[in-house]
Enzyme design. Structure first.
Site, mmCIF file in Angstrom:
data_model
loop_
_atom_site.group_PDB
_atom_site.id
_atom_site.type_symbol
_atom_site.label_atom_id
_atom_site.label_comp_id
_atom_site.label_asym_id
_atom_site.label_seq_id
_atom_site.Cartn_x
_atom_site.Cartn_y
_atom_site.Cartn_z
ATOM 1 C CE LYS A 149 -4.832 -6.189 -54.317
ATOM 2 N NZ LYS A 149 -4.838 -7.318 -53.365
ATOM 3 C CD GLU A 164 11.513 -3.293 -57.105
ATOM 4 O OE1 GLU A 164 12.024 -4.091 -57.175
ATOM 5 O OE2 GLU A 164 11.621 -2.108 -56.873
ATOM 6 C CB CYS A 201 11.169 -11.897 -55.208
ATOM 7 S SG CYS A 201 11.733 -10.833 -54.050
ATOM 8 C CD GLU A 224 8.884 -15.683 -59.371
ATOM 9 O OE1 GLU A 224 7.682 -15.306 -59.642
ATOM 10 O OE2 GLU A 224 9.615 -15.095 -58.526
HETATM 11 P P1 NAD Z 1 0.931 -11.395 -57.683
HETATM 12 O O1 NAD Z 1 1.324 -10.714 -58.916
HETATM 13 O O2 NAD Z 1 -0.187 -12.554 -58.023
HETATM 14 O O3 NAD Z 1 0.029 -10.534 -56.823
HETATM 15 C C1 NAD Z 1 0.472 -9.263 -56.375
HETATM 16 C C2 NAD Z 1 -0.515 -8.441 -55.749
HETATM 17 O O4 NAD Z 1 -0.999 -7.682 -56.935
HETATM 18 C C3 NAD Z 1 -1.779 -8.777 -54.832
HETATM 19 O O5 NAD Z 1 -1.806 -7.933 -54.245
HETATM 20 C C4 NAD Z 1 -2.706 -8.969 -56.109
HETATM 21 O O6 NAD Z 1 -3.991 -9.004 -55.287
HETATM 22 C C5 NAD Z 1 -2.415 -7.839 -56.954
HETATM 23 N N1 NAD Z 1 -2.832 -7.791 -58.321
HETATM 24 C C6 NAD Z 1 -3.406 -8.999 -58.939
HETATM 25 N N2 NAD Z 1 -3.774 -8.796 -60.208
HETATM 26 C C7 NAD Z 1 -3.896 -7.505 -60.130
HETATM 27 C C8 NAD Z 1 -4.506 -6.570 -60.935
HETATM 28 N N3 NAD Z 1 -5.182 -6.731 -62.253
HETATM 29 N N4 NAD Z 1 -4.527 -5.206 -60.654
HETATM 30 C C9 NAD Z 1 -4.019 -4.698 -59.544
HETATM 31 N N5 NAD Z 1 -3.323 -5.307 -58.586
HETATM 32 C C10 NAD Z 1 -3.443 -6.841 -58.896
HETATM 33 O O7 NAD Z 1 1.932 -12.006 -56.785
HETATM 34 P P2 NAD Z 1 1.903 -12.957 -55.687
HETATM 35 O O8 NAD Z 1 1.580 -14.074 -56.242
HETATM 36 O O9 NAD Z 1 1.090 -12.256 -54.456
HETATM 37 O O10 NAD Z 1 3.389 -12.885 -55.221
HETATM 38 C C11 NAD Z 1 4.470 -13.515 -55.447
HETATM 39 C C12 NAD Z 1 5.073 -12.804 -56.744
HETATM 40 O O11 NAD Z 1 5.593 -11.569 -56.149
HETATM 41 C C13 NAD Z 1 6.302 -13.580 -57.226
HETATM 42 O O12 NAD Z 1 6.340 -13.635 -58.625
HETATM 43 C C14 NAD Z 1 7.542 -12.907 -56.430
HETATM 44 O O13 NAD Z 1 8.642 -12.991 -57.155
HETATM 45 C C15 NAD Z 1 6.934 -11.478 -56.533
HETATM 46 N N6 NAD Z 1 7.845 -10.655 -55.680
HETATM 47 C C16 NAD Z 1 8.781 -9.737 -55.894
HETATM 48 C C17 NAD Z 1 9.456 -8.982 -54.958
HETATM 49 C C18 NAD Z 1 10.574 -8.102 -55.454
HETATM 50 O O14 NAD Z 1 10.907 -7.091 -54.640
HETATM 51 N N7 NAD Z 1 10.940 -7.987 -56.838
HETATM 52 C C19 NAD Z 1 9.172 -9.041 -53.702
HETATM 53 C C20 NAD Z 1 8.439 -10.112 -53.319
HETATM 54 C C21 NAD Z 1 7.581 -10.820 -54.316
#
Ligand code: NAD
Length: 509
Positions: A194, A269, A303, A401
């Site tokens: 997804k 992650e 990130c 963050e």
């Molecule tokens: P997010 O947590 O809002 O969403 C990430 C994914 O999770 C999306 O596909 C979203 O639709 C899904 N999601 C949201 N709620 C959910 C639920 N209840 N159940 C299942 N899936 C759900 O993150 P974002 O805003 O898309 O991305 C930014 C974040 O990602 C930042 O915090 C960044 O640090 C982190 N990030 C981490 C890494 C890493 O490798 N550590 C890499 C890239 C981004």
């Protein structure tokens, strides 16, 4: 041929996506494009213009169930096949990504606002190499022969989970998707991915490319939708016993608790608040280049981005001058322009969130350095980089963050002090230090509490090198050999060499 311009963005996407996705980007399930039973859809927004971009089918429970079922069926055959045959398919996907790099790059640039100079070259190449690296693993998934009591043979055998749920964020759409798909397939699993609702398009083209490259139907499924609808249905599906999530710490905590309740394995992650430390003896020019790339590249939506800059007091004026000089050359604007270094933020919501952090930091007493020389477009979700001085380590800007182009500057007197400051957040994803002193470099590599430590370099990554965060930045490692432990179970098998002797003797005698 349509001219590549933001005014044609929707038409360009229509031209690039498979025929079936001309009106609405569909879900890829069991080797077919499928709308949702409900016909629900949502519209993504072009972050560069703020205008509607593309209609996306929203997968509900029925589509998630169909995708998981297709994955389970395909996985049985995939795991029984010869690892070398699986490797060949993965290599073909890597080749196909390279030959489609222009189209994949275009989609991410329009969908996520990532500059074309990065998407077409670096991102596509990294995605291709992910498949190539993991292709090398498929026939090396070995267990161990364990010396036990005489008369018994014991060995372990690695087995895939079955169907892995991959959930990815929007910041590097193609590489995030490839980073979930390649290791899952290499370890004999099927995957239901997804992608983030803000940038789902390149994952759909990748699915179609993988299909053409010979990946059997059902092994890779892509379901589109919102986290609390499609994502939630996916992590709660009873046939999913492994979830691999990349995203924010808050959502990760929720997913971790759902998986904990259902006793599913989960890899998380998550977010970061990475330190970037500069000592007096560092190569300040290289360090300044690295800082600008790390803190402001991708609009700070990385990130591992440097968000807290620690300067040894003597270096502060010289280093900040070097940073200003570089910032004056930074081109922020249309990501389709090959000269652009930084595009827009992903969404209006993200822009408002970043602006909120700027306001709070100023209310809390931080001082923003005036970056007069930088201009950003008025339309779309652009935000000017901000460098804050006078930041106290307990301020929200120093602890939380933001995921935007904001940098806080701190000064330090000695190594012990800076290590303590750098480690004083709830996160532990990455840390960077610049010094010419090899002894100090070695000490820092040990003392920084982060899953990734970069010394005199930044954002170095390789599919062979494990990747993951400490503390609130995550659980479990992706990439490298370590990915096997996340995506496979180890079964312990015992075989008796002769007739089994009961400790109670033969009660039948
Ligand atoms: P997010 O947590 O809002 O969403 C990430 C994914 O999770 C999306 O596909 C979203 O639709 C899904 N999601 C949201 N709620 C959910 C639920 N209840 N159940 C299942 N899936 C759900 O993150 P974002 O805003 O898309 O991305 C930014 C974040 O990602 C930042 O915090 C960044 O640090 C982190 N990030 C981490 C890494 C890493 O490798 N550590 C890499 C890239 C981004």
């Amino acid at each position: 041929m349509i001219i590549e311009s933001q005014s044609n963005a929707t038409a360009l996407i229509r031209d690039v996506l498979p025929e079936a996705c001309r009106d609405t980007a569909l879900n890829w399930i069991g080797g077919e494009w499928r709308h949702s039973e409900s016909k629900d859809s949502f519209i993504t927004i072009n972050p560069t213009t703020g205008r509607p971009l593309y209609d996306i089918a929203m997968a509900g429970e029925a589509e998630v169930e169909a995708a998981v079922a297709a994955g389970a069926e395909a996985q049985k055959h995939w795991w029984k096949s010869d690892g070398q045959d699986r490797a060949r398919v993965l290599r073909h996907i890597g080749d196909a990504i390279r030959s489609h790099s222009a189209l994949l790059g275009l989609l991410d640039t329009l969908d996520a606002g990532r500059p074309i100079r990065d998407t077409r070259s670096r991102d596509s190449e990294r995605a291709a190499r992910l498949f190539e690296f993991f292709a090398g693993m498929t026939d090396r998934l070995r267990g161990a022969n364990i010396p036990v009591q005489p008369g018994r043979l014991n060995f372990t055998q690695l087995e895939p989970y079955g169907v892995v749920a991959g959930i990815s964020p929007w910041n590097y759409p193609l590489t995030n998707a490839a980073g979930k798909i390649a290791p899952a397939l290499a370890t004999g699993n099927a995957i239901v991915l997804k992608p983030a609702e803000d940038s789902p398009l390149s994952a759909l083209l990748l699915a179609s490319i993988a299909d053409e490259a010979g990946l059997p139907a059902g092994l890779l499924n892509v379901v589109n939708g919102l986290g609390n609808v499609t994502g939630e249905a996916l992590i709660r599906n009873p046939q999913i016993s492994k979830v691999s999530f990349t995203g924010s710490t808050d959502v990760g905590r929720h997913i971790g608790s759902v998986c904990g309740e259902a006793l599913k394995s989960v890899t998380l992650e998550l977010g970061g608040k990475s330190a970037f430390i500069v000592f007096d003896d560092a190569d300040l020019d290289r360090a300044a280049d690295a800082l600008v790339f790390s803190a402001f590249g991708n609009g700070g939506q990385t990130c591992t981005a440097a968000t807290r800059l620690f300067l040894s007091k003597k270096t502060t004026p010289t280093f900040l001058d070097a940073v200003m000089k570089r910032l004056s050359k930074l081109q922020i604007g249309d990501p389709l322009d090959p000269e652009t270094h930084v595009g827009p933020l992903i969404s209006d919501k993200q822009m408002k969130r970043v602006q909120g952090y700027i306001d709070t930091a100023i209310d809390d007493g931080a001082q923003a350095i005036d970056l007069k020389s930088i201009a950003v477009p008025e339309d779309g979700y652009f935000i000017k980089p901000v460098i804050f001085q006078n930041v106290r380590p307990d301020m929200r800007i120093a602890q939380e963050e933001v995921f935007g182009p904001l940098l806080s500057v701190f000064e330090f007197d000695d190594e012990d002090e800076v290590v303590e400051l750098a480690n004083a957040t709830a996160y532990g994803l990455a840390g960077t230090a610049w010094t010419a002193d090899v002894h100090r470099a070695t000490r820092l590599a040990r003392s920084l509490k982060a899953g990734l430590v970069w010394i005199n370099t930044v954002h170095s990554l390789h599919p062979g090198s494990p990747y993951g965060g400490f503390k609130q930045s995550g659980q479990g490692l992706e990439m490298g050999q370590e990915a096997i432990q996340q995506l496979m179970k180890s079964k312990s098998i015992w075989i008796e060499e002769g007739p089994w002797q009961s400790p109670w003797g033969d009660l039948g005698e």
